[in-house]
Scaffold this active site. Sequence first.
Site, PDB file in Angstrom:
ATOM      1  N   GLY A  34       5.278 -27.308 -73.464  1.00  0.00           N
ATOM      2  CA  GLY A  34       6.683 -27.661 -73.268  1.00  0.00           C
ATOM      3  C   GLY A  34       6.906 -28.972 -72.528  1.00  0.00           C
TER       4      GLY A  34
ATOM      5  N   LYS B  76      -2.102 -31.498 -82.105  1.00  0.00           N
ATOM      6  CA  LYS B  76      -0.883 -30.886 -82.653  1.00  0.00           C
ATOM      7  C   LYS B  76      -0.405 -31.552 -83.941  1.00  0.00           C
ATOM      8  CE  LYS B  76      -0.450 -27.995 -79.286  1.00  0.00           C
ATOM      9  NZ  LYS B  76      -1.673 -28.373 -78.660  1.00  0.00           N
TER      10      LYS B  76
ATOM     11  N   GLU C 298      11.552 -32.211 -84.267  1.00  0.00           N
ATOM     12  CA  GLU C 298      11.568 -30.982 -85.070  1.00  0.00           C
ATOM     13  C   GLU C 298      12.970 -30.412 -85.041  1.00  0.00           C
ATOM     14  OE1 GLU C 298       8.810 -28.041 -83.703  1.00  0.00           O
ATOM     15  OE2 GLU C 298       7.078 -29.106 -84.494  1.00  0.00           O
TER      16      GLU C 298
ATOM     17  N   ARG D 124      -9.326 -19.597 -78.852  1.00  0.00           N
ATOM     18  CA  ARG D 124      -9.972 -18.843 -77.765  1.00  0.00           C
ATOM     19  C   ARG D 124      -9.597 -17.364 -77.859  1.00  0.00           C
ATOM     20  NH1 ARG D 124      -5.249 -21.092 -75.583  1.00  0.00           N
ATOM     21  NH2 ARG D 124      -3.799 -19.472 -74.895  1.00  0.00           N
TER      22      ARG D 124
ATOM     23  N   ASN E  90      -4.600 -21.202 -81.277  1.00  0.00           N
ATOM     24  CA  ASN E  90      -5.299 -21.113 -80.007  1.00  0.00           C
ATOM     25  C   ASN E  90      -6.753 -20.747 -80.288  1.00  0.00           C
ATOM     26  OD1 ASN E  90      -3.019 -21.650 -78.351  1.00  0.00           O
ATOM     27  ND2 ASN E  90      -2.306 -19.584 -78.780  1.00  0.00           N
TER      28      ASN E  90
ATOM     29  N   VAL F 219      -5.467 -13.973 -73.273  1.00  0.00           N
ATOM     30  CA  VAL F 219      -5.209 -13.033 -72.186  1.00  0.00           C
ATOM     31  C   VAL F 219      -4.775 -11.684 -72.771  1.00  0.00           C
ATOM     32  CG1 VAL F 219      -3.758 -12.555 -70.165  1.00  0.00           C
ATOM     33  CG2 VAL F 219      -4.510 -14.907 -70.636  1.00  0.00           C
TER      34      VAL F 219
HETATM   35  C1  MV4 Z   1      10.012 -25.028 -80.253  1.00  0.00           C
HETATM   36  C2  MV4 Z   1      11.120 -24.254 -79.870  1.00  0.00           C
HETATM   37  C3  MV4 Z   1      12.229 -24.292 -80.684  1.00  0.00           C
HETATM   38  N1  MV4 Z   1      12.242 -25.062 -81.782  1.00  0.00           N
HETATM   39  N2  MV4 Z   1      10.062 -25.778 -81.370  1.00  0.00           N
HETATM   40  C4  MV4 Z   1       7.497 -24.477 -76.283  1.00  0.00           C
HETATM   41  C5  MV4 Z   1       6.082 -24.871 -75.997  1.00  0.00           C
HETATM   42  C6  MV4 Z   1       5.486 -25.291 -77.289  1.00  0.00           C
HETATM   43  N3  MV4 Z   1       4.194 -24.687 -77.465  1.00  0.00           N
HETATM   44  C7  MV4 Z   1       6.430 -24.889 -78.344  1.00  0.00           C
HETATM   45  N4  MV4 Z   1       7.662 -24.512 -77.691  1.00  0.00           N
HETATM   46  C8  MV4 Z   1       8.806 -24.352 -78.379  1.00  0.00           C
HETATM   47  N5  MV4 Z   1       8.892 -25.061 -79.532  1.00  0.00           N
HETATM   48  C9  MV4 Z   1      11.164 -25.782 -82.091  1.00  0.00           C
HETATM   49  N6  MV4 Z   1      11.212 -26.561 -83.170  1.00  0.00           N
HETATM   50  C10 MV4 Z   1      11.033 -23.483 -78.715  1.00  0.00           C
HETATM   51  C11 MV4 Z   1       9.872 -23.536 -77.957  1.00  0.00           C
HETATM   52  C12 MV4 Z   1       9.834 -22.708 -76.788  1.00  0.00           C
HETATM   53  C13 MV4 Z   1       8.924 -21.650 -76.671  1.00  0.00           C
HETATM   54  C14 MV4 Z   1       7.998 -21.370 -77.664  1.00  0.00           C
HETATM   55  C15 MV4 Z   1       7.103 -20.337 -77.515  1.00  0.00           C
HETATM   56  C16 MV4 Z   1       7.143 -19.550 -76.381  1.00  0.00           C
HETATM   57  C17 MV4 Z   1       8.035 -19.813 -75.391  1.00  0.00           C
HETATM   58  C18 MV4 Z   1       8.936 -20.866 -75.519  1.00  0.00           C
HETATM   59  C19 MV4 Z   1       9.853 -21.112 -74.495  1.00  0.00           C
HETATM   60  C20 MV4 Z   1      10.742 -22.143 -74.620  1.00  0.00           C
HETATM   61  C21 MV4 Z   1      10.714 -22.951 -75.758  1.00  0.00           C
END
Ligand code: MV4
Length: 506
Positions: free
Chosen positions: A169, A120, A204, A296, A294, A299
Site C-alpha cells: 500500500g 508487480k 488502476e 512463500r 506470494n 501465516v
Molecule cells: C487495490 C485496491 C482497490 N483497487 N487496487 C493494497 C495493497 C496492495 N497489495 C493492493 N492493495 C489494494 N489494491 C485496486 N485497483 C485496494 C487495495 C487495498 C487492500 C487490498 C488487499 C487487502 C487489504 C487492502 C486494504 C486497503 C486497500
Amino acid sequence: MNNPPFKKVLIANRGEIAVRVIRACHEMGIRTVAVYSDVDRTALHVRFAHEARHIGPSPSTESYLRIDRIIDAAKHAGAEAIHPGYGFLAENAAFAQACRDAGIAFIGPPPEAMEAVGDKVRARKMMTEAGVPVVPGTPPLEGDAKDVAKAAAEIGYPVLLKAAAGGGGKGMRIVRGDDELPSLLDQARGEAASAFGDATVFLEKYIERPRHIEVQVLADTRGNCIHLGERECSIQRRHQKLIEECPSPVVDEATRAKIGELAVTAVKAAGYVNAGTVEFLRDDDGSFYFMEVNARLQVEHPVTEMVTGIDLVKAMLEVAAGGPLPVTQDQVSLRGHAIECRIIAEDPARNFMPSPGTIRAQRPPGGPGVRFDGGTYDGYTVPVFYDPLIGKLVCWGRDRAHAIVRMARALDEMRIDGLTTSISFHRKVMDHPSFKDGDLHTGFLDEHPELVSPGDDPWLNEIAVVAAAVAHFRRMELSSQQQPAARDGGGRSAWKWHGRNRGWRS
Ligand code: MV4
C-alpha cells in the site's frame, strides 16, 4: 514411516512459524537445526529443534537476514535443506540462489520463479498474457499530470495510483477526479521514490470495498499443479491481516473451481514450484482480479490445512526433494470451515501499537476443533526486534457459524497475562453481526470503529477485583482493632461493586 525427503533441515526463521516447521519435520523423522539471534537464545524454536546455531546480534539485519551466516550454519550442521518460513528471507531470490550455489535445497520456489512474480509490473503483464483477469489499468507512467489525466479518464474515476516497485500500500493514492490528480501524482511519486528508490507509478481502476481472497496452490517439479481452495483475508488493519478463514463466505463450488483454475494458470505462467498463494481482489459484483503471487508459506496456511486435511509444510518438504504432490486435484475437498485469529502483542485500543513485554503466564485454549500455533511460554519475553505475533488461534467447525462459536469459546478460555494482546478485539469481532453475516471487505474495521475503540481495557475487571480485595482486608484489619466489630467490618462490602461481568475469573 516412509523415507523422509531429507535427513536434516535448517529452519531459517524464529517464533511460531519456526516451531510449526520443526513440528512437521519431527513427524517426518527429519532432524532439525534452529538458528537464533542473541535475544532468541532461549526462544521456543531453539528448545524444540534437535540442534541450534547462533547467527548474530538481535537486529534481524545482523541475524535472520544474513544470507552468509545462515548458509554457513547449514553447512556446519550438515543440513541438506533450508525452510525459510515467512518474512525475513522467504521471498528473497538471492537467498534461494545462494542455497542452490551451496548445494542446499531451498524449500520454496526456484529463484527464477520468485523473481518473475516479485516484480508487480512484470507479473501484471505476464498474467494478462496468460488470460488471468487483472484490474483495468496502465503500464508504468512516465508522462506529466496531463498524460496521466488522459489515462485516468480512459479507465474512469475513481482510479488508484500505485508504485511500480511497491507493495503493502505504500505510494498508493485514490484519485476521484481530474482536479485532485496533479497533487496526488506528486505525492505518490514522492512516496514511491523514498520508499523504493523508484518514483515510477501506474494507474488502476479503484475497486471500492473489495474483498481480499487468495488461492492456495501447490506445484511439484514434475509438472503437476493443484489448488487447495481459497482463504478470505478481508479483516485487516493497515495491510496487516488479523482474521482469515477458509472457505470464503462468498465463494461457491463453481466460483472456487474458476478462481482455482485461474490461480493454477497464474503460477504455471511463472514456472512456479512448491507452495504459493495467488491473491485476488473481489469486487462487489463478484468479479475477481489478480493482485499478486506470494512466493512463500503464509501465516494463515493453517485454515487451509484444517479444511483440506493436507499438511502444507510436509508437502513443501516432499516437493523440495523432487517428490510428488500429496493428492491430485480430484482428491482435494473442503470439509467444514476454519477461522484463524492472529494473537498479537499489540493494543487494539491504542491503534494496534506494539505491546512487547514478558508473558507472566499463558493459557492457550484447547478442546475439539481448536489448534494453537504458538511460539511462546510462561516467562517468555516478546522481543522488540521482530514481529509481535505471539501465535495463531485456529478453530474448525462443521460450518462457519459453528467455527465462530468455537472461536468465541476458545478466546474466552485463552489467557496471556503480562502484556496486552489482540484477544479482546477478536472476541468482539466474533459477536459482531456484520462479521457473523460474512459481510466482509478490506474496509471492515474502518466502517466498524467500535471494534477498535479504546475504553474497554480487559484489565479493568482484574484491577477492580484487586481493589475490592485490598479494601476488604483493610477494613477487616481495622475492625479487628476496634470493638465491637460488625461481621463484615461494618461498611458496605467493596465486592458488590465488582458486579458479574463476563471474564473476570482468571
Ligand atoms: C487495490 C485496491 C482497490 N483497487 N487496487 C493494497 C495493497 C496492495 N497489495 C493492493 N492493495 C489494494 N489494491 C485496486 N485497483 C485496494 C487495495 C487495498 C487492500 C487490498 C488487499 C487487502 C487489504 C487492502 C486494504 C486497503 C486497500
